[in-house]
Design an enzyme around this catalytic site. Sequence first.
Site, short mmCIF file in Angstrom:
data_model
loop_
_atom_site.label_atom_id
_atom_site.label_comp_id
_atom_site.label_asym_id
_atom_site.label_seq_id
_atom_site.Cartn_x
_atom_site.Cartn_y
_atom_site.Cartn_z
N GLN A 55 -11.87 -29.92 8.47
CA GLN A 55 -13.22 -29.76 7.88
C GLN A 55 -13.16 -29.04 6.54
O GLN A 55 -14.21 -28.72 5.98
CB GLN A 55 -14.12 -28.97 8.84
N ASP A 91 -5.68 -25.83 10.54
CA ASP A 91 -6.39 -27.07 10.82
C ASP A 91 -7.40 -27.27 9.69
O ASP A 91 -8.43 -26.61 9.65
CB ASP A 91 -7.07 -26.95 12.19
N HIS A 127 -10.86 -26.31 17.66
CA HIS A 127 -11.19 -27.66 18.14
C HIS A 127 -10.20 -28.00 19.25
O HIS A 127 -9.07 -27.51 19.25
CB HIS A 127 -11.01 -28.61 16.95
N LYS A 178 -12.34 -38.18 7.49
CA LYS A 178 -13.33 -37.13 7.24
C LYS A 178 -13.44 -36.82 5.75
O LYS A 178 -14.13 -35.88 5.35
CB LYS A 178 -12.96 -35.86 8.01
N CYS A 181 -16.15 -31.19 20.74
CA CYS A 181 -14.74 -30.90 21.04
C CYS A 181 -14.43 -29.41 21.00
O CYS A 181 -13.35 -29.00 20.56
CB CYS A 181 -13.79 -31.66 20.11
C1 LIG Z 1 -11.97 -28.79 12.95
C2 LIG Z 1 -11.43 -30.08 13.47
N1 LIG Z 1 -10.15 -30.15 13.82
C3 LIG Z 1 -9.60 -31.28 14.27
C4 LIG Z 1 -10.34 -32.42 14.43
C5 LIG Z 1 -9.70 -33.64 14.96
O1 LIG Z 1 -9.70 -34.65 14.01
P1 LIG Z 1 -9.17 -36.08 14.41
O2 LIG Z 1 -10.09 -36.58 15.49
O3 LIG Z 1 -9.29 -36.88 13.16
O4 LIG Z 1 -7.80 -35.92 14.89
C6 LIG Z 1 -11.70 -32.40 14.09
C7 LIG Z 1 -12.54 -33.59 14.29
O5 LIG Z 1 -13.72 -33.52 14.54
C8 LIG Z 1 -12.25 -31.20 13.59
O6 LIG Z 1 -13.53 -31.11 13.25
#
Ligand SMILES: Cc1ncc(COP(=O)(O)O)c(C=O)c1O
Length: 417
Positions: free
Chosen positions: A212, A209, A131, A235, A375
């Site tokens: 998800q 990370d 991401h 989330k 993203c």
């Molecule tokens: C895999 C992953 N990493 C990081 C993020 C970033 O999350 P946040 O916008 O809450 O910082 C997301 C958000 O869609 C995501 O799906």
Amino acid sequence: MATGEQSPLDVERVREDFPILDREVGDGVPLVYFDNAATTQTPNEVIDTFGDYYRGYNANVHRGIHQLSQEASIAYEEAHDRLAEFVGASGEREEMIFTKNTTEAANLVAYAWGLNELGEGDEIVLTEMEHHSTLVTWQQMAKRTGAEVKYIRVDPEDGSLDMEHAKELIGPDTAMVSVVHVSNVLGTVNPLSELADMAHEHDALIFGDGAQAVPNRPVDVEDLDVDFYAFSGHKMAGPTGVGGLYGKKAILEEMEPFMYGGEMIRRVTYEDSSWNDLPWKYEAGTPLIAEGIAFAVAADYLDDLGLKNIRAHEERVTAEAYDRLSRIDGLEIYGPREDEERAGLVSFNLDGVHAHDLSSILNDHGVAIRAGDHCTQPLHQKMDIAASVRASFYLYNTVEELDALVEGIESAKDIFA
Ligand SMILES: Cc1ncc(COP(=O)(O)O)c(C=O)c1O
């Protein structure tokens, strides 16, 4: 889980906890919320936490000895213990920093650790499915420090990570491996603990990370043996504005702070300052008090339902979605194949219909999905697509709701035929 199996959750009962699911959209059609990978809905228990806090014990934490401040401090501090326990961190609050979200957690590590530890000759190993929150962060940190970023290949056919390539890339020059646990586009579940072993073999650190993963499966950071692990409250049935960063205590103790100011200090003179205990060393200024307390309530909520049950329920809805979508002519699904492990989302494109047009038609059918690059622009470039449509499911979605998704896609086909 295969299609047709019984859900372990009493979903009709669960849905009563989420008042927003009763609303209608557009011309009075029932809302079908399939945008959970972006943000999940919030149960009453979490929403009520805000009213309780602001009506009952709103005060700044760690600062006052009056009763309200003490009550707020205890609730806020215990929330850290709760989230640490939720992801299997035995170091309790000392290993759980509250951030704004996953993105801020990645930036915290990049600035506090990366800026001081990285230099010419060091390599940061990412995957092609990262991401932007980690990809851009490490890419920019590499530019600042002279380190180099390398990407583990993703198989475009089934969205799996090329572990042979991982073995080639992770080596003596690797300083950091940063890997998305569950891909927000492909639904791929990456072998994080295997990658952690590879990183540690070469004395590198690993950042997971978990944005998800934490919402929908039991996560144990100590079993995974990751050095850092990040996730977002919004989330996982929690509020916006708060996320968690797990870090191994020994590393957090060594690292420099990310931000300076009040709360994060122990002693300050005109010449110098020393730092507070963990985790407060990394939480400068007045923190997200109500959000942090509500974050812990969300963790309680998920634990009450059972993370294994949540995962099984999601797998059931996802298997059904995959089955029904794969029978639509002209629809291409990305990521793991039907018989492979996949988290609770399906990304796809419909031949001849732009993702945004499809999203707009689905909206007319009450279906909230996401269209765009999610993203992950480099991954979309690699897959040679401008955008994709993503339907993502959570604990309150039903297989019956898939009817509206399929109907919406069929009507888009008619319109664009
Ligand atoms: C895999 C992953 N990493 C990081 C993020 C970033 O999350 P946040 O916008 O809450 O910082 C997301 C958000 O869609 C995501 O799906």
